[in-house]
Design an enzyme around this catalytic site. Structure first.
Site, short mmCIF file in Angstrom:
data_model
loop_
_atom_site.label_atom_id
_atom_site.label_comp_id
_atom_site.label_asym_id
_atom_site.label_seq_id
_atom_site.Cartn_x
_atom_site.Cartn_y
_atom_site.Cartn_z
N GLU A 135 0.89 -1.17 0.00
CA GLU A 135 0.00 0.00 0.00
C GLU A 135 0.93 1.22 0.00
OE1 GLU A 135 -1.75 2.89 0.54
OE2 GLU A 135 -2.37 2.39 2.59
N CYS A 141 -2.31 8.93 2.52
CA CYS A 141 -2.00 8.39 1.19
C CYS A 141 -3.11 8.69 0.19
CB CYS A 141 -1.70 6.91 1.27
SG CYS A 141 -2.98 5.97 2.07
P1 NAD Z 1 10.24 6.65 4.28
O1 NAD Z 1 9.94 6.36 2.87
O2 NAD Z 1 11.64 6.46 4.75
O3 NAD Z 1 9.33 5.79 5.26
C1 NAD Z 1 7.98 5.50 5.03
C2 NAD Z 1 7.62 4.37 6.00
O4 NAD Z 1 8.36 3.22 5.66
C3 NAD Z 1 7.97 4.67 7.45
O5 NAD Z 1 6.96 4.13 8.26
C4 NAD Z 1 9.28 3.94 7.69
O6 NAD Z 1 9.40 3.50 9.03
C5 NAD Z 1 9.15 2.77 6.76
N1 NAD Z 1 10.42 2.31 6.22
C6 NAD Z 1 11.40 3.07 5.68
N2 NAD Z 1 12.40 2.30 5.24
C7 NAD Z 1 12.06 1.03 5.51
C8 NAD Z 1 12.67 -0.23 5.29
N3 NAD Z 1 13.86 -0.34 4.67
N4 NAD Z 1 12.04 -1.34 5.71
C9 NAD Z 1 10.84 -1.25 6.31
N5 NAD Z 1 10.20 -0.11 6.53
C10 NAD Z 1 10.80 1.02 6.14
O7 NAD Z 1 9.89 8.14 4.53
P2 NAD Z 1 9.14 8.98 5.62
O8 NAD Z 1 9.90 10.25 5.74
O9 NAD Z 1 8.83 8.24 6.89
O10 NAD Z 1 7.80 9.26 4.85
C11 NAD Z 1 7.91 10.00 3.64
C12 NAD Z 1 7.13 9.43 2.54
O11 NAD Z 1 6.59 8.16 2.78
C13 NAD Z 1 5.94 10.31 2.30
O12 NAD Z 1 6.28 11.35 1.44
C14 NAD Z 1 4.93 9.41 1.70
O13 NAD Z 1 5.11 9.39 0.30
C15 NAD Z 1 5.30 8.04 2.22
N6 NAD Z 1 4.36 7.52 3.21
C16 NAD Z 1 3.26 6.91 2.75
C17 NAD Z 1 2.34 6.42 3.65
C18 NAD Z 1 1.10 5.73 3.17
O14 NAD Z 1 0.13 5.71 3.89
N7 NAD Z 1 1.10 5.12 1.99
C19 NAD Z 1 2.56 6.56 5.02
C20 NAD Z 1 3.72 7.20 5.47
C21 NAD Z 1 4.63 7.67 4.54
#
Ligand code: NAD
Length: 476
Positions: free
Chosen positions: A250, A284
């Site tokens: 997702e 999202c």
């Molecule tokens: P990010 O991409 O680093 O992290 C997004 C999520 O993924 C966080 O919960 C993080 O803990 C998890 N994550 C990151 N790297 C991971 C890995 N290697 N293995 C497992 N989990 C991992 O960035 P962020 O700064 O936390 O969020 C920024 C972007 O993430 C936003 O701009 C948005 O696009 C996206 N996001 C989407 C949703 C959603 O509901 N689809 C939710 C949160 C963030």
């Protein structure tokens, strides 16, 4: 007033506290103050969680539908009883207004009750075969599932990630975002208190890349379920592919909103302007690109800007607050970059475009218009309190703009023309489409995207189905 709980992991039923482990400092995004120290898993912790998940699966795959339903219904009842405490913790960790956090609790309550019914409907089928032979198709739980939930819905995301595997008869290792651990632990505690064996669901935290690499390298884990950014989703898909694990992804979106000139602009604004700023735009399915037919464009921009200016921004625990801070310092930084770039490329800033105050991660509700297609914000998910309003001539151009990006999670269209409603619903490439509404979810409805927004659904019967594998048994 809810005290912030002591943070821990829960591995094999044991509360694992920091000790000599590395820790992560959890902060309140409204104030920047430290709330607690979260222990981060090392390799031995993760191996112990994997052994336990294998045991937990053997226990739970044999559970009766009555046992699963009792756990899910019991947890739903406990979440409703604890709603205020859970919501307050989520607001302290993530910043959203308390009322929004409470809605998350009630979404979990609805979902767990729905799944409690679904466990009685995990049917197989018997095929037509000659006497003395039999062919049956059965559905079996996929096995231990590794689930990764993000920070933006600190209660709702873990609820989705735990509810479906538990309904299907799987065990689960949950790694929720390190920014919002107490919310996730609160949901898990309701399941334990409702009788879920501790081996069936566990919670670990860690350096995300280390945890996902370790868990996904293990043959114990049979499925990955991830909610987060497309970039990280692609990395995790590659790790899962090594062992051909099932996946539910997702991922991000870039919500197009088509506003045709046959609707009452005020009515659209009344629904979609608050929807834009819900959870500070960190959703999202947030409406992001407003694709407005040119005849109503000026009126729409003026109305949107007026509404954005009235939004009361503050600490989510203050009952007057309509929009809280952003969840972490990365988000206001991202807003500055994206909005600065849009304006530098010729976009018009009508309101916002700046941080608020000198503590916490507040950012003003922002409206941009006439943003050129090559601006980063027109192509990258902004995940923040910014609406992009651009004018288009008519239906064909508007549909083309909606489909321009590789994302396809949620799309919205506002039109009174019944023929056009059906055309738009059919032509937009998106997992969910709202026609004259922003309500695109429900416990009984599949939630998920297409293309770069991921695949597989959560919620609805599809959510449980995603945790089952199909087996055909032929008896000669
Ligand atoms: P990010 O991409 O680093 O992290 C997004 C999520 O993924 C966080 O919960 C993080 O803990 C998890 N994550 C990151 N790297 C991971 C890995 N290697 N293995 C497992 N989990 C991992 O960035 P962020 O700064 O936390 O969020 C920024 C972007 O993430 C936003 O701009 C948005 O696009 C996206 N996001 C989407 C949703 C959603 O509901 N689809 C939710 C949160 C963030």
């Amino acid at each position: 007033m809810t005290d912030y709980p002591q943070l821990c992991m829960i591995i094999d039923g044991e509360r694992v506290v920091a000790g000599s482990r590395r820790t992560f400092t959890v902060r309140n995004p409204a104030t920047g103050e430290a709330l607690g120290e979260l222990p981060l898993a090392d390799a031995a912790d993760l191996d112990r969680a994997l052994d336990t998940a294998a045991r937990g699966f053997r226990i739970w795959r044999d559970s009766t539908p009555q046992q699963r339903a009792a756990v899910l219904q019991g947890a739903a009842r406990l979440m409703a009883e604890r709603a205020d405490d859970l919501a307050r913790i989520a607001t302290m960790e993530e910043g959203k207004p308390f009322a929004e956090a409470r809605i998350e609790v009630m979404m979990n309550v609805g979902l767990f009750n729905f799944y409690a019914g679904e466990v009685f409907r995990l049917y197989g089928r018997t095929l037509v075969r000659p006497a003395g032979t039999r062919s049956t198709v059965t559905k079996e739980p996929v096995g231990p599932v590794a689930v990764f939930s993000p920070w933006n819905f600190p209660l709702g995301n873990p609820g989705r990630k735990l509810g479906a595997p538990i309904a299907a008869g799987c065990s689960v290792i949950l790694k929720s975002a390190e920014e919002t651990p107490a919310s996730a632990l609160g949901v898990l505690q309701c399941l334990y208190d409702a009788g879920l064996p501790k081996e069936v669901a566990q919670a670990v935290f860690g350096v995300p890349d280390e945890v996902s690499r370790h868990l996904l390298a293990s043959p114990v884990i049979r499925k990955l379920s991830f909610t987060g950014s497309t970039v990280v989703g692609k990395q995790l898909m590659k790790l899962a592919a090594e062992d051909m694990k099932r996946t539910t992804m997702e991922l991000g979106g870039h919500g197009p909103v088509l506003v045709f000139d046959d609707v009452d602009a005020d009515r659209v604004l009344e629904v979609m302007a608050p929807a834009k700023y819900r959870n500070c735009g960190q959703v999202c399915v947030s409406p992001t690109r407003f694709i407005v037919q040119e005849d109503v464009f000026d009126e729409f921009v003026a109305g949107f800007t007026a509404r954005a200016k009235t939004i009361r921004v503050g600490n989510g625990l203050d009952p007057d607050t309509q929009m809280g801070p952003m969840a972490n310092p990365r988000r206001p930084d991202a807003m500055e970059r994206l909005i600065g770039d849009a304006v530098a490329r010729g976009g018009t800033l009508h309101t916002g475009g700046e941080r608020i105050g000198n503590q916490g991660y507040f950012y003003a509700p922002t409206v941009l218009s006439n943003v050129p297609e090559d601006a980063a914000i027109m192509n990258e998910e902004p995940f923040g309190p910014v609406a992009i309003l651009n004018p288009y001539r008519g239906e064909a151009e508007m549909i083309a703009e909606a489909n321009r990006l590789p994302y396809g999670l949620a799309a919205y269209a506002w039109t009174a023309d019944s023929r056009r409603q059906k055309i738009v619903a059919r032509e937009i490439e998106s997992g969910m489409v709202g026609i004259n509404t922003n309500m695109i979810g429900g416990a009984d409805a599949p939630f998920g995207g297409v293309r770069w927004s991921g695949h597989g659904s959560e919620d609805g019967p599809e959510g449980v189905e995603a945790c089952l594998v199909t087996k055909a048994i032929h008896e000669g």
